[in-house]
Design an enzyme around this catalytic site. Structure first.
Site, PDB file in Angstrom:
ATOM      1  N   CYS A 135      42.353  20.496  21.317  1.00  0.00           N
ATOM      2  CA  CYS A 135      43.161  21.375  22.172  1.00  0.00           C
ATOM      3  C   CYS A 135      44.370  21.956  21.453  1.00  0.00           C
ATOM      4  O   CYS A 135      44.964  22.930  21.923  1.00  0.00           O
ATOM      5  CB  CYS A 135      43.602  20.624  23.417  1.00  0.00           C
ATOM      6  SG  CYS A 135      42.221  19.961  24.386  1.00  0.00           S
TER       7      CYS A 135
ATOM      8  N   ASN B 259      40.551  22.876  31.921  1.00  0.00           N
ATOM      9  CA  ASN B 259      40.923  22.642  30.527  1.00  0.00           C
ATOM     10  C   ASN B 259      39.860  23.264  29.623  1.00  0.00           C
ATOM     11  O   ASN B 259      38.726  22.789  29.581  1.00  0.00           O
ATOM     12  CB  ASN B 259      41.043  21.137  30.273  1.00  0.00           C
ATOM     13  CG  ASN B 259      41.447  20.811  28.846  1.00  0.00           C
ATOM     14  OD1 ASN B 259      41.489  21.675  27.971  1.00  0.00           O
ATOM     15  ND2 ASN B 259      41.731  19.542  28.602  1.00  0.00           N
TER      16      ASN B 259
ATOM     17  N   HIS C 201      49.687  23.602  27.068  1.00  0.00           N
ATOM     18  CA  HIS C 201      48.243  23.379  27.156  1.00  0.00           C
ATOM     19  C   HIS C 201      47.889  23.052  28.606  1.00  0.00           C
ATOM     20  O   HIS C 201      48.551  22.238  29.249  1.00  0.00           O
ATOM     21  CB  HIS C 201      47.846  22.235  26.229  1.00  0.00           C
ATOM     22  CG  HIS C 201      46.431  21.773  26.396  1.00  0.00           C
ATOM     23  ND1 HIS C 201      45.366  22.642  26.437  1.00  0.00           N
ATOM     24  CD2 HIS C 201      45.909  20.519  26.535  1.00  0.00           C
ATOM     25  CE1 HIS C 201      44.248  21.961  26.605  1.00  0.00           C
ATOM     26  NE2 HIS C 201      44.551  20.670  26.666  1.00  0.00           N
TER      27      HIS C 201
END
Length: 334
Positions: free
Chosen positions: A119, A291, A261
């Protein structure tokens, strides 16, 4: 004495798959509910790529890059470096960056390589791009965050599958003009390999090549220790944000926008609370996409620009964390 070049984000783009899977859709196959997912994650729906073609990671990157090129006013052959952040490449070899180069029709033989920092991959890519531009090794760098996580998720494991989705964000960086204030002011990258088991996918590499037995036992999918990730994520996002701002000698109150994020709304809210930052100046779109790993920040950033939230001249912070455990933050004048 010639001053060091400054780095500017010239253009952005994004692509999300056409198929939408809502929490209500997941209720039909999992022991879960829209209320349960929304309360714990902030996610209402996610996008899932077609497995028949047209929405693989490099396909999504092609569409996103074409939009970024248009917004930057550049030609495809103006790109002289492609950095492709992903944990779900089209295939092990060749790299997705070189596949994208071909799909874009780039003929200048620019350098291409993939980044695997989960990520945090997009932020890692921006740091590299900034270095290439400021040292004069590249003029226009394309940084991609593109993921097809739906292919590595166990759709019977509600602890993981409810969180993830597919998407791509693209950003093109180049030099700022003489009268332009745009610049990447500071970056901070870090990693802590001692937490590697918090989010991993150990099957399918050189240590444990994929076998029929692995598939039968559904061992080849991602695994996550949610509570451990939550604790590390909130602590790391806040710490890295403070670190990068200290490097740039900027106070938190002088930041116009925070783009974290998009992993979990509770992680975002906790981080913002720790930083004592305004939630209304925090870009959040997790409810629409979930996500999407390396794609979350570039997608959220692009949407905020298109919605006229983030404007030229404003100070923006990106902060990410991911499997590895990797993390990174960047502060820049847009």
């Amino acid at each position: 004495m010639t001053s060091m070049p400054r780095t500017k984000i010239l253009g952005t783009g994004m692509y999300v798959p056409k198929k939408i899977v809502t929490n209500f859709d997941l209720e039909k196959t999992l022991d879960t509910s829209d209320e349960w997912i929304t309360e714990r994650t902030g996610i209402k729906e996610r996008r899932i790529s077609s497995t028949t073609g047209g929405e693989f990671p490099t396909d999504m990157a092609k569409y996103a890059t074409e939009e970024a090129l248009k917004n930057a006013g550049l030609d495809r052959n103006d790109i002289d470096l492609i950095l492709f952040a992903t944990v779900t490449p089209d295939m092990p070899l060749p790299c997705s960056a070189s596949i994208l180069q071909t799909k874009l029709g780039i003929t200048n033989h620019c350098a291409c390589f993939d980044l695997s920092a989960a990520c945090s991959g997009f932020v890692y890519g921006l740091d590299l791009a900034d270095s290439y531009i400021k040292t004069g090794k590249a003029e226009h760098v394309l940084v991609i965050g593109s993921e097809m996580l739906s292919t590595v998720v166990n759709w019977k494991d509600r602890s993981v599958c409810i969180l993830l989705g597919d998407a791509c964000g693209a950003t093109i960086l180049g030099r700022s003009g003489d009268t332009d204030e745009s610049d990447i002011l500071a970056t901070h990258l870090s990693a802590d390999g001692t937490g590697k088991e918090y989010f991993d996918n150990p099957i399918g590499g050189a240590v444990a090549p994929l076998t029929v037995e692995h598939i039968a036992k559904r061992e080849h999918f991602m695994h996550m220790k949610g509570r451990d990730m939550f604790k590390v994520a909130t602590r790391t996002l806040a710490k890295n944000t403070r670190t990068v701002l200290k490097k740039a000698d900027i106070q938190m109150e002088n930041v116009d926008w925070l783009v974290p994020h998009q992993a979990n709304i509770r992680i975002i809210n906790t981080t913002v609370s720790i930083l004592k930052f305004d939630i209304n100046k925090t870009v959040i779109n997790i409810e629409k996409y979930g996500n999407t790993s390396s794609a979350t920040i570039p997608v959220a950033f692009h949407e905020a620009i298109m919605e006229n939230k983030i404007k030229r001249g404003q100070t923006v912070v990106f902060s990410a964390f991911g499997a590895g455990l990797t993390s990174g933050s960047i502060v820049f004048k847009y």
